[in-house]
Motif scaffolding. Structure first.
Motif, PDB file in Angstrom:
ATOM      1  N   LEU A 182       0.674  -1.373   0.012  1.00  0.00           N
ATOM      2  CA  LEU A 182       0.162  -0.030   0.001  1.00  0.00           C
ATOM      3  C   LEU A 182       0.665   1.282   0.006  1.00  0.00           C
ATOM      4  O   LEU A 182       0.322   2.290   0.161  1.00  0.00           O
ATOM      5  N   PHE A 183       2.229   0.968   0.026  1.00  0.00           N
ATOM      6  CA  PHE A 183       3.091   2.202  -0.054  1.00  0.00           C
ATOM      7  C   PHE A 183       3.509   2.882  -1.464  1.00  0.00           C
ATOM      8  O   PHE A 183       4.175   3.502  -1.584  1.00  0.00           O
ATOM      9  N   ILE A 189      -4.550  -1.119  -7.099  1.00  0.00           N
ATOM     10  CA  ILE A 189      -4.740  -0.623  -5.722  1.00  0.00           C
ATOM     11  C   ILE A 189      -5.140   0.953  -6.042  1.00  0.00           C
ATOM     12  O   ILE A 189      -4.745   1.508  -6.770  1.00  0.00           O
ATOM     13  N   PRO A 190      -6.506   1.287  -5.438  1.00  0.00           N
ATOM     14  CA  PRO A 190      -7.010   2.689  -5.773  1.00  0.00           C
ATOM     15  C   PRO A 190      -6.213   3.807  -5.087  1.00  0.00           C
ATOM     16  O   PRO A 190      -5.406   3.571  -4.207  1.00  0.00           O
ATOM     17  N   ALA A 240     -12.306   9.130   5.588  1.00  0.00           N
ATOM     18  CA  ALA A 240     -13.330   9.655   4.625  1.00  0.00           C
ATOM     19  C   ALA A 240     -13.413   8.532   3.434  1.00  0.00           C
ATOM     20  O   ALA A 240     -14.704   8.300   3.041  1.00  0.00           O
ATOM     21  N   ALA A 241     -12.283   8.224   3.059  1.00  0.00           N
ATOM     22  CA  ALA A 241     -12.369   7.260   1.680  1.00  0.00           C
ATOM     23  C   ALA A 241     -12.135   5.847   2.094  1.00  0.00           C
ATOM     24  O   ALA A 241     -12.079   4.848   1.378  1.00  0.00           O
ATOM     25  N   ARG A 242     -11.553   5.403   3.282  1.00  0.00           N
ATOM     26  CA  ARG A 242     -11.314   4.184   3.636  1.00  0.00           C
ATOM     27  C   ARG A 242     -12.063   3.488   4.804  1.00  0.00           C
ATOM     28  O   ARG A 242     -11.981   2.258   5.266  1.00  0.00           O
ATOM     29  N   LEU A 243     -13.040   4.124   5.489  1.00  0.00           N
ATOM     30  CA  LEU A 243     -14.131   3.487   6.343  1.00  0.00           C
ATOM     31  C   LEU A 243     -15.033   2.252   6.003  1.00  0.00           C
ATOM     32  O   LEU A 243     -15.379   1.488   6.667  1.00  0.00           O
ATOM     33  N   THR A 244     -15.105   2.390   4.409  1.00  0.00           N
ATOM     34  CA  THR A 244     -16.054   1.544   3.944  1.00  0.00           C
ATOM     35  C   THR A 244     -15.303   0.194   3.662  1.00  0.00           C
ATOM     36  O   THR A 244     -15.946  -0.882   3.172  1.00  0.00           O
ATOM     37  N   CYS A 245     -13.930   0.045   3.604  1.00  0.00           N
ATOM     38  CA  CYS A 245     -12.962  -0.829   3.202  1.00  0.00           C
ATOM     39  C   CYS A 245     -12.993  -1.813   4.426  1.00  0.00           C
ATOM     40  O   CYS A 245     -12.879  -1.502   5.588  1.00  0.00           O
ATOM     41  N   THR A 246     -13.264  -3.147   4.101  1.00  0.00           N
ATOM     42  CA  THR A 246     -13.413  -3.944   5.014  1.00  0.00           C
ATOM     43  C   THR A 246     -11.829  -4.643   5.414  1.00  0.00           C
ATOM     44  O   THR A 246     -11.061  -4.205   4.736  1.00  0.00           O
ATOM     45  N   PHE A 247     -11.904  -5.240   6.654  1.00  0.00           N
ATOM     46  CA  PHE A 247     -10.401  -5.733   7.094  1.00  0.00           C
ATOM     47  C   PHE A 247      -9.931  -6.724   6.135  1.00  0.00           C
ATOM     48  O   PHE A 247      -8.695  -6.847   5.730  1.00  0.00           O
ATOM     49  N   ARG A 249     -10.569  -7.053   2.859  1.00  0.00           N
ATOM     50  CA  ARG A 249     -10.238  -6.477   1.566  1.00  0.00           C
ATOM     51  C   ARG A 249      -8.831  -5.453   1.763  1.00  0.00           C
ATOM     52  O   ARG A 249      -8.021  -5.658   0.811  1.00  0.00           O
ATOM     53  N   PHE A 250      -8.629  -5.043   2.990  1.00  0.00           N
ATOM     54  CA  PHE A 250      -7.582  -4.405   3.498  1.00  0.00           C
ATOM     55  C   PHE A 250      -6.268  -5.319   3.129  1.00  0.00           C
ATOM     56  O   PHE A 250      -5.230  -5.104   2.491  1.00  0.00           O
ATOM     57  N   CYS A 251      -6.431  -6.681   3.791  1.00  0.00           N
ATOM     58  CA  CYS A 251      -5.251  -7.421   3.757  1.00  0.00           C
ATOM     59  C   CYS A 251      -5.029  -7.925   2.466  1.00  0.00           C
ATOM     60  O   CYS A 251      -3.912  -8.261   2.083  1.00  0.00           O
ATOM     61  N   LYS A 252      -6.161  -7.985   1.603  1.00  0.00           N
ATOM     62  CA  LYS A 252      -5.719  -8.503   0.238  1.00  0.00           C
ATOM     63  C   LYS A 252      -5.200  -7.524  -0.760  1.00  0.00           C
ATOM     64  O   LYS A 252      -4.250  -7.856  -1.270  1.00  0.00           O
ATOM     65  N   LEU A 253      -5.357  -6.247  -0.562  1.00  0.00           N
ATOM     66  CA  LEU A 253      -4.819  -5.003  -1.103  1.00  0.00           C
ATOM     67  C   LEU A 253      -3.322  -5.370  -0.625  1.00  0.00           C
ATOM     68  O   LEU A 253      -2.776  -4.745  -1.434  1.00  0.00           O
TER      69      LEU A 253
END
Length: 415
Positions: A182-183, A189-190, A240-247, A249-253
């Motif tokens: 994610l860096f 990755i959006p 604002a842009a990341r609260l809708t992301c699930t745990f 999906r975060f690990c997958k990204l």
């Protein structure tokens, strides 16, 4: 010495020339005796002086390594190259591997354990040089089970007498987050999900320190806690842009695995943050839940010490309330007793108004999974009250010093 053309061993005249490793040799076709051999230049000492050495003496300078040792050394070297370790690390790991194979504890082990032995040597070397490396990383590279790897590692540490320092949480956070994707920008990755590495590492370390202060780290595997803390820090930096992301999906990204206990560690961290948010003055007007509290993680971490003291019951406050004298008599009505307790201990009255704060204890003590069942006392145990008299023959068993024994005998003589 036999005449030329005859075998000195069997006397046969059937001598032939045979090219062995591109070197001409004179061999007896009847018995296989080698009469003359070519010359090889293989030893380091002779090659420096440009001298030819006989084939029978070519292996005298350096002993030939066993196939198992050669394969293990190559495995250690390849693992060091994959991890991009310095050259001194590779040399140390190889020396540990050679020492381990000479030990009797590793002579009759399975081939799988011998292959893991090289990874254990690399793991020990990295820990000794304060190079952050987790056991999970080594196991993923070797496609090994952590239980089997841990057993080989403990045996290596015991037999060779190695001193291996433990890995701190700060080093573990940096190591675990280095593998996140994610860096930097990527096609899958959006853009709003890409985060600065230094900011995310700093906030993740602060959340992990908070988890350590609230007993969430004690007795737990650190990787699920670090993963949950990284998810919360990542969300709080741009909520604002990341609260809708699930745990998940975060690990997958991020390209990391989602450990099964990570959901429980995330739930426990959110409960801690909600309790802290209830004590922050400018957040009491909001109806906080597990989604909205993520927006204020920065403020909560800034006032972490003050909020922890107010959100959780401390041991000294609990002892003060327990030692405070109660002004109500046992025969007084409940209302009077409650008023007396509130007057005697102001903190107790505050708990009755605002609810009892949870004590700052390990989760295993607050919500134990299994409750110990006390065995029913037997008839002989229930008959013992502790007030039974001690006979003169048994009292000597309770005396410890010679002075006490002399005093007892003197008292007995006076009787």
């Amino acid at each position: 010495m036999a005449a030329r053309g005859c075998c000195p061993s069997c006397g046969s005249a059937a001598l032939v020339e045979d090219a062995h490793y591109a070197q001409q040799q004179l061999v007896c076709a009847a018995c296989g005796c080698v009469l003359a051999e070519g010359l090889l230049t293989t030893t380091y000492t002779e090659e420096e002086h440009l001298r030819e050495v006989a084939y029978s003496q070519s292996t005298g300078q350096k002993e030939q390594l066993s196939r198992c040792l050669q394969r293990g050394i190559r495995r250690v070297q390849d693992l060091c190259k994959v991890l991009q370790l310095p050259t001194v690390f590779e040399e140390t790991a190889v020396s540990y591997f050679q020492r381990a194979l000479q030990h009797t504890s590793f002579h009759l082990v399975s081939l799988e354990k011998k292959e893991l032995l090289g990874g254990c040597c690399v793991f020990v070397t990295c820990r000794q040089h304060n190079w952050p490396l987790t056991m999970g990383t080594i196991c993923s590279l070797l496609y090994a089970k952590q239980e089997l790897f841990a057993s080989v590692y403990l045996t290596l540490q015991k037999e060779l007498g190695l001193s291996v320092p433990a890995l701190s949480l700060a080093d573990l956070v940096k190591t675990h987050l280095n593998s996140f994707r994610l860096f930097q920008h990527a096609a899958d990755i959006p853009a709003p999900f890409v985060e600065d590495k230094e900011k995310m590492v700093t906030r993740t370390m602060q959340i992990v320190e908070l988890a350590s202060e609230t007993w969430l780290v004690t007795g737990r595997h650190p990787v699920p806690i670090v993963t949950a803390a990284a998810f919360l820090s990542w969300q709080s930096l741009q909520p604002a842009a990341r609260l809708t992301c699930t745990f998940a999906r975060f690990c997958k990204l991020a390209g990391v695995d989602l450990p099964p206990p990570a959901h429980l560690r995330l739930k426990e961290l959110l409960e801690i943050l909600l309790r802290m948010a209830s004590k922050l003055a400018w957040l009491r007007v909001f109806n906080m839940d597990k989604k909205t509290v993520v927006k204020h993680i920065g403020d909560l971490l800034q006032h972490r010490i003050f909020l922890l003291k107010n959100a959780f019951r401390l041991e000294d406050e609990e002892e003060q309330c327990a030692a405070a004298p109660s002004e109500g008599s046992p025969g007084s009505p409940p209302a009077a007793g409650g008023a007396a307790q509130e007057k005697g201990c102001p903190l107790e009255g505050k708990r009755q108004r605002e609810g009892s704060p949870r004590p700052l204890l390990p989760p295993c003590l607050i919500n134990p999974r299994k409750r110990l069942r006390t065995a029913a006392p037997s008839a002989s145990d229930s008959a013992i009250t502790g007030d039974e008299p001690i006979s003169d023959s048994e009292i000597e068993q309770y005396l410890r010093g010679p002075e006490e024994i002399r005093a007892f005998r003197k008292a007995k003589a006076w009787q």
